[in-house]
Each structure stands twice: as structure tokens, then as C-alpha cells.
Design an enzyme around this catalytic site. Structure first.
Site, PDB file in Angstrom:
ATOM      1  N   GLY A  15       0.837  -1.212   0.000  1.00  0.00           N
ATOM      2  CA  GLY A  15       0.000   0.000   0.000  1.00  0.00           C
ATOM      3  C   GLY A  15       0.867   1.255   0.000  1.00  0.00           C
ATOM      4  N   ASP A 107       5.039  -5.205   5.882  1.00  0.00           N
ATOM      5  CA  ASP A 107       5.342  -6.602   6.188  1.00  0.00           C
ATOM      6  C   ASP A 107       5.539  -7.490   4.963  1.00  0.00           C
ATOM      7  OD1 ASP A 107       5.651  -7.233   8.754  1.00  0.00           O
ATOM      8  OD2 ASP A 107       3.696  -8.183   9.037  1.00  0.00           O
ATOM      9  N   THR A 130       4.183   2.277   5.504  1.00  0.00           N
ATOM     10  CA  THR A 130       2.771   1.878   5.551  1.00  0.00           C
ATOM     11  C   THR A 130       2.056   2.806   6.518  1.00  0.00           C
ATOM     12  OG1 THR A 130       1.205   0.238   6.412  1.00  0.00           O
ATOM     13  CG2 THR A 130       3.427   0.054   7.217  1.00  0.00           C
ATOM     14  N   ASP A 132      -0.196   1.998   8.397  1.00  0.00           N
ATOM     15  CA  ASP A 132      -0.706   1.232   9.542  1.00  0.00           C
ATOM     16  C   ASP A 132       0.156   1.306  10.799  1.00  0.00           C
ATOM     17  OD1 ASP A 132      -2.837   0.468   8.026  1.00  0.00           O
ATOM     18  OD2 ASP A 132      -2.095  -1.535   7.579  1.00  0.00           O
TER      19      ASP A 132
HETATM   20  O1  F6P Z   1      -1.684  -1.454   4.682  1.00  0.00           O
HETATM   21  C1  F6P Z   1      -2.255  -0.228   4.485  1.00  0.00           C
HETATM   22  C2  F6P Z   1      -3.722  -0.356   4.222  1.00  0.00           C
HETATM   23  O2  F6P Z   1      -4.196   0.917   3.893  1.00  0.00           O
HETATM   24  C3  F6P Z   1      -4.558  -0.972   5.342  1.00  0.00           C
HETATM   25  O3  F6P Z   1      -4.851  -0.086   6.399  1.00  0.00           O
HETATM   26  C4  F6P Z   1      -5.765  -1.426   4.594  1.00  0.00           C
HETATM   27  O4  F6P Z   1      -6.426  -2.436   5.258  1.00  0.00           O
HETATM   28  C5  F6P Z   1      -5.187  -1.907   3.301  1.00  0.00           C
HETATM   29  O5  F6P Z   1      -3.968  -1.219   3.119  1.00  0.00           O
HETATM   30  C6  F6P Z   1      -6.054  -1.717   2.103  1.00  0.00           C
HETATM   31  O6  F6P Z   1      -5.390  -2.229   0.999  1.00  0.00           O
HETATM   32  P1  F6P Z   1      -5.882  -2.032  -0.497  1.00  0.00           P
HETATM   33  O7  F6P Z   1      -5.761  -0.590  -0.832  1.00  0.00           O
HETATM   34  O8  F6P Z   1      -4.968  -2.885  -1.306  1.00  0.00           O
HETATM   35  O9  F6P Z   1      -7.291  -2.485  -0.509  1.00  0.00           O
END
Ligand code: F6P
Length: 326
Positions: A15, A107, A130, A132
Site C-alpha cells: 500500500g 510486512d 505503511t 498502519d
Molecule cells: O496497509 C495499508 C492499508 O491501507 C490498510 O490499512 C488497509 O487495510 C489496506 O492497506 C487496504 O489495501 P488495499 O488498498 O490494497 O485495498
């Protein structure tokens, strides 16, 4: 001590997070300062597999420190999970005589780096990128500060309308597995309750707390829900409140809004520091470690350790959030 590092590649993966561009800029400029040839790989591991690599000079990263997203683009690569995919990726690096890589991501990015470096002799350095903030070995990840500021700003606006109507709002923030965004956003907005993926908050208990607050004439109208909350996401909690207790609520899912926007000053400095130190680490012969900042100092954690450990939420912050919402 490994071989001399002359050509390095940098990429962003997983992400996107605000500050990734600042980190790439720092890698390119620090590399250039040390007369390294720096290459940028677009679309993370997927781009590595498909040969999407080009030389980046210092001026190529001008005017990006303040931008969100990632100019190098990113991807979540299924192919890199296979030995065939990783071999193709190696061929791209070998064809450009890349001696080492700087991987910016979470990760999954570190797992890819660990598996790759177990087979191929091209060292990697990881930079935690990230929103998160769930990476072991660093107090903060790139993008977290910006994301919580975005969420706080959005919730402040929702509060105006919630207050005006005395309405209950359930506001869902990102975090599939980790509650950092929810906890910090909840504290920063004075939320009445925070649902975290790490704690299975009982819905009946939540309702009791809600009712107690109402009896005390405490305005309890802002509830923050992490998307990965095990006892339900915001929509599910809203349905439960209505169907079981007849309580009306409004749901706002902030969603990907939290991933975009200009990085905060904190994230720009953090990203610059990590990018600069990633190149320094490679020049010092460090291999296959993830960088972080712990108690204000640069820290190095082997990929295996960073992946296998979970960074736990600060229990005192959880207790504080509860006390301050009473
Ligand atoms: O890892 C970052 C994040 O934004 C998380 O908080 C979220 O759950 C996920 O990525 C969403 O991923 P995607 O944009 O691939 O749906």
C-alpha cells in the site's frame, strides 16, 4: 562484509503511504552524493519481474518531497511469491548489475525481501512504509502521521454535524490487522469509544457504556472503528445497534482518503532520514535488515525478526483513551 556497492535500486511496494516519495528522493540523492548509480524500479516486485527499471539522477527526484502517493508506483505482487517470479526479478537486477536494493513498504515487502535474499546474493535494506504503523523495529512508519492527521481532520468535521443533531456516528478508519490508526485517531478526536482489531470489544458492553453516558448527559457521539475490528466493522455495528437496541447511528468510512495527501512535516523528516540511512547502511556493509527509528535513534532489525514479531499497541495508551472518554 559483502561486495562493494556501486549500483543500487530502490522501489516502493504494498500500500502506498505519504512520504514514500521523500524516502525515494533521499535514497537517490544520498546515493548520488556517494557516486553510486541509483535505479528506480516501478510497481514494486511486479515491476522488478517485468524489467521496469530505469536510472534516476538527483534532478529526477526534484519537487516530490511534498507529494503523496508514490511516483515509482506500487503493486501487490502474486508472482513474486513464486520461485519463477523471483528468478525473473533476479534477472532484471542482474542485467543492470544491481548490487543492492532498498525496499520501501510493509510486512509483505519485508517477507519478499527475506525470501529473495535467501536465494540470491543481492542484499536488501528495508524502509518501513505503511500508514498502519504496524511494523516491528520502528516506533513510526512512513505515512502513519499523515494518515492520522487526515482522519482527525475528517472526524473534526463530522463532529460539527454530529453535535448539531445529537447524532451517534460510527467512523471507520483503516487498519485491517492493526489498531494504531484507530487508537491514535480516537485519542486525537476525543472519541467516546474505539474499536480495535487487537481487542474483541464486546458489543453489549459498548451499548452499556453508551447508555451510561447518556444517563450522565455526556454527549457520546463519536465512535472510531478500525476496519479490522473482530466484533464487526462500522456497518455491522450500526445494524446491531439498530436491530438489537433500536439505536440509530450514522456511518462514515474514511477509507482510502487516509492514504493520500501531502505528507506531514513529521513524515517528510522521517522518510528523509530513513532514505539517507538506508544508503549509509549499504555502504557500511549492512545486509538484509529493516531500518527504523526507535527512541529517536536509527535501529536495524533483521527481516526475519521484523516479520516474526508483532508490534503491540501501547497498553497505557489504550487505558488512557478509555479514561479520557469517561
Ligand atoms: O496497509 C495499508 C492499508 O491501507 C490498510 O490499512 C488497509 O487495510 C489496506 O492497506 C487496504 O489495501 P488495499 O488498498 O490494497 O485495498
Amino acid at each position: 562484509m559483502g561486495k562493494e556497492v556501486k549500483r543500487i535500486a530502490v522501489f516502493t511496494s504494498g500500500g502506498d503511504a505519504p512520504g514514500m516519495n521523500a524516502a525515494v528522493r533521499a535514497v537517490v540523492r544520498t546515493g548520488g552524493y556517494h557516486d553510486l548509480h541509483v535505479y528506480g524500479i516501478s510497481e514494486g516486485y511486479e515491476g522488478m519481474i517485468h524489467g521496469k527499471i530505469k536510472r534516476l539522477e538527483k534532478r529526477d527526484v526534484a519537487n516530490i518531497i511534498h507529494t503523496g502517493g508514490t511516483k515509482l508506483k506500487t503493486a501487490r505482487s502474486e508472482a513474486f511469491r513464486t520461485p519463477e517470479g523471483r528468478e525473473m526479478a533476479y534477472e532484471t537486477l542482474a542485467a543492470h548489475e544491481i548490487d543492492a536494493c532498498v525496499a520501501i513498504g510493509g510486512d509483505g515487502t519485508y517477507t519478499g525481501a527475506k525470501v529473495f535474499t535467501e536465494t540470491y546474493d543481492i542484499p536488501f535494506i528495508g524502509i518501513p512504509g505503511t500508514i498502519d504503523n504496524d511494523i516491528y523495529g520502528t516506533d513510526y512508519t512512513i505515512g502513519f502521521d499523515t494518515a492520522i492527521n487526515t482522519a482527525v481532520e475528517a472526524i473534526d468535521k463530522i463532529r460539527d454535524t454530529a453535535d448539531s443533531h445529537n447524532r451517534l456516528f460510527l467512523i471507520e478508519v483503516m487498519g485491517r490487522h492493526a489498531g494504531y490508526i484507530a487508537l491514535h485517531t480516537g485519542i486525537g478526536t476525543g472519541a467516546g469509544f474505539v474499536f480495535l482489531p487487537e481487542i474483541n470489544a464486546d458489543l453489549d458492553e459498548f451499548v452499556k457504556q453508551l447508555q451510561r453516558s447518556t444517563r450522565r448527559k455526556k454527549l457520546f457521539n463519536m465512535v472510531v472503528v478500525a476496519e479490522g475490528n473482530k466484533t464487526g466493522n462500522s456497518m455491522e455495528i450500526a445494524s446491531y445497534l439498530k436491530e438489537v437496541h433500536g439505536i440509530d447511528s450514522k456511518v462514515t468510512i474514511i477509507g482510502h482518503l487516509q492514504r493520500g495527501g501531502a505528507p506531514s512535516a513529521f513524515d517528510r523528516v522521517l522518510s528523509s532520514r530513513l532514505g539517507y540511512n538506508a544508503v549509509k547502511a549499504l555502504l557500511e556493509g549492512k545486509e538484509n535488515v529493516a531500518l527504523g527509528v526507535v527512541n529517536g535513534e536509527i535501529a536495524y532489525t533483521p527481516f526475519a525478526e521484523a516479520i516474526s514479531n508483532t508490534k503491540s499497541l501501547n497498553k497505557d495508551l489504550i487505558a488512557m483513551a478509555e479514561i479520557l472518554s469517561l
